[in-house]
Design a protein around this motif. Sequence first.
Motif, PDB file in Angstrom:
ATOM      1  N   THR A  45       0.879  -1.162   0.000  1.00 20.41           N
ATOM      2  CA  THR A  45       0.000   0.000   0.000  1.00 20.41           C
ATOM      3  C   THR A  45       0.914   1.209   0.000  1.00 20.41           C
ATOM      4  O   THR A  45       2.026   1.153   0.511  1.00 20.41           O
ATOM      5  CB  THR A  45      -0.932   0.022   1.224  1.00 20.41           C
ATOM      6  N   TYR A  49      -1.579   5.721   2.979  1.00 22.20           N
ATOM      7  CA  TYR A  49      -2.180   4.987   4.091  1.00 22.20           C
ATOM      8  C   TYR A  49      -1.033   4.538   4.988  1.00 22.20           C
ATOM      9  O   TYR A  49      -0.305   3.594   4.654  1.00 22.20           O
ATOM     10  CB  TYR A  49      -2.966   3.768   3.601  1.00 22.20           C
ATOM     11  N   ASN A  51       1.282   2.759   7.451  1.00 20.30           N
ATOM     12  CA  ASN A  51       1.320   1.409   8.027  1.00 20.30           C
ATOM     13  C   ASN A  51       2.489   1.321   8.998  1.00 20.30           C
ATOM     14  O   ASN A  51       3.462   2.075   8.894  1.00 20.30           O
ATOM     15  CB  ASN A  51       1.414   0.340   6.932  1.00 20.30           C
ATOM     16  N   GLN A  52       2.376   0.403   9.931  1.00 19.12           N
ATOM     17  CA  GLN A  52       3.351   0.331  11.017  1.00 19.12           C
ATOM     18  C   GLN A  52       4.742  -0.039  10.538  1.00 19.12           C
ATOM     19  O   GLN A  52       5.744   0.381  11.110  1.00 19.12           O
ATOM     20  CB  GLN A  52       2.881  -0.679  12.073  1.00 19.12           C
ATOM     21  N   PRO A 270       5.589  -1.741   2.340  1.00 16.99           N
ATOM     22  CA  PRO A 270       5.623  -2.488   3.603  1.00 16.99           C
ATOM     23  C   PRO A 270       6.623  -3.647   3.620  1.00 16.99           C
ATOM     24  O   PRO A 270       7.297  -3.865   4.633  1.00 16.99           O
ATOM     25  CB  PRO A 270       4.187  -3.003   3.748  1.00 16.99           C
TER      26      PRO A 270
END
Length: 392
Positions: A45, A49, A51-52, A270
Amino acid sequence: MQYLYDEGGRRYLDAFAGIVTVSCGHCHPEVNDAIVKQTNLLQHTTTIYLNQAVADFAEALAQKMPGNLKVVYFVNSGGEANDMALMMARLYTGNYDVIALRNAYHGLSSATMGLNGQRIYKHGVPQGFGIHHALNPHPYRGCFGSDGPKYAADVAEIIQTSTSGRVAGFFAETFQGVGGAVELAPGYLPIVYETVRKAGGLCIADEVQTAFGRLGSHYWGFETQGVIPDIVTLAKGLGNGLPVAAVVTTPEIASVLSRALHFNTFGGNPVCSAGGHAVLRVLDKEKRQQHCAEVGTYLLQRLNELKGKYDVIGDVRGRGLMIGVELVRDRQTKEPAKEETADVHEKMKDLGVLIGKGGMYGNVFRIKPPMCFTKEDADFLVDVMDYTMSKM
């Protein structure tokens, strides 16, 4: 790890690490596990957005940096990182002229190609607008030997004679990679950084090949000269083979990108973030910086012994596991032994050792293996080089 196998199962010692990219080792289980785990959770993504994985990776990388180098932008390659750093320097300072070094390599985009200081990496297209190349502070081939301050004076002269007196920045690898494992002459960067900053410019350190403890003595290459850059570019070993790179800078400099939209589809992916974060953990856990210092010192000693045996070896140089061996036809004239280098390079491959070659004249062996490379591997490499040179 440090070995590769062909389709017939024959083993090769990889002493070039996918062009200084495989830092932990091929297929390192902890890095692979992190990649697989993240792939099964979320493969992609964009950073629109959050993300960790990318947040954790950025935080871990920023914690490794000195001073106020705390903002991280992720991109896909070293060339792309340098391209972005060049743009940021011009935006932040409001100046255009940039100084780079002869013999340098910073990428092959239309912008970074102009930074390069080698003909072989310059295609016949418009490039290099506003870029000026200073004398290369090359201890072996440079006109001032190891006298860093004398080379630094050339940067001041360029600013006075070839620019308005105001510059956007100064670009330099802290240890030239493609240029043949050239460590900049001692005392060079502190003077140049001061000169460039007085002229309104930023100092950019290209750490694409030198970072993460590979040099043994320091985690970052710029630390070898006691300076802190304004922008640092990273890639290669950061991902252990994944396409991940980073630009690290201060909050003040980073703010220039808020003037317009900045976006990168794959930067901060990611899977790449999880893999890169695992690389940082593994290098710390396995104490690879200390390992590079110990094994690199041993390898340099063995290569210098070989230099005493073969006149064709003009120079052995480097730190840690970033080493260059330069071949010459005459030690006095330093005539490059390009054909001999190519011949030894190919025959070593046939005997199971993969090394790189580079330098301005294509006459330098680039020995930069995965950082799990051992003293036994060093012995094998030197023994193969010895045998091959004995047949010249």
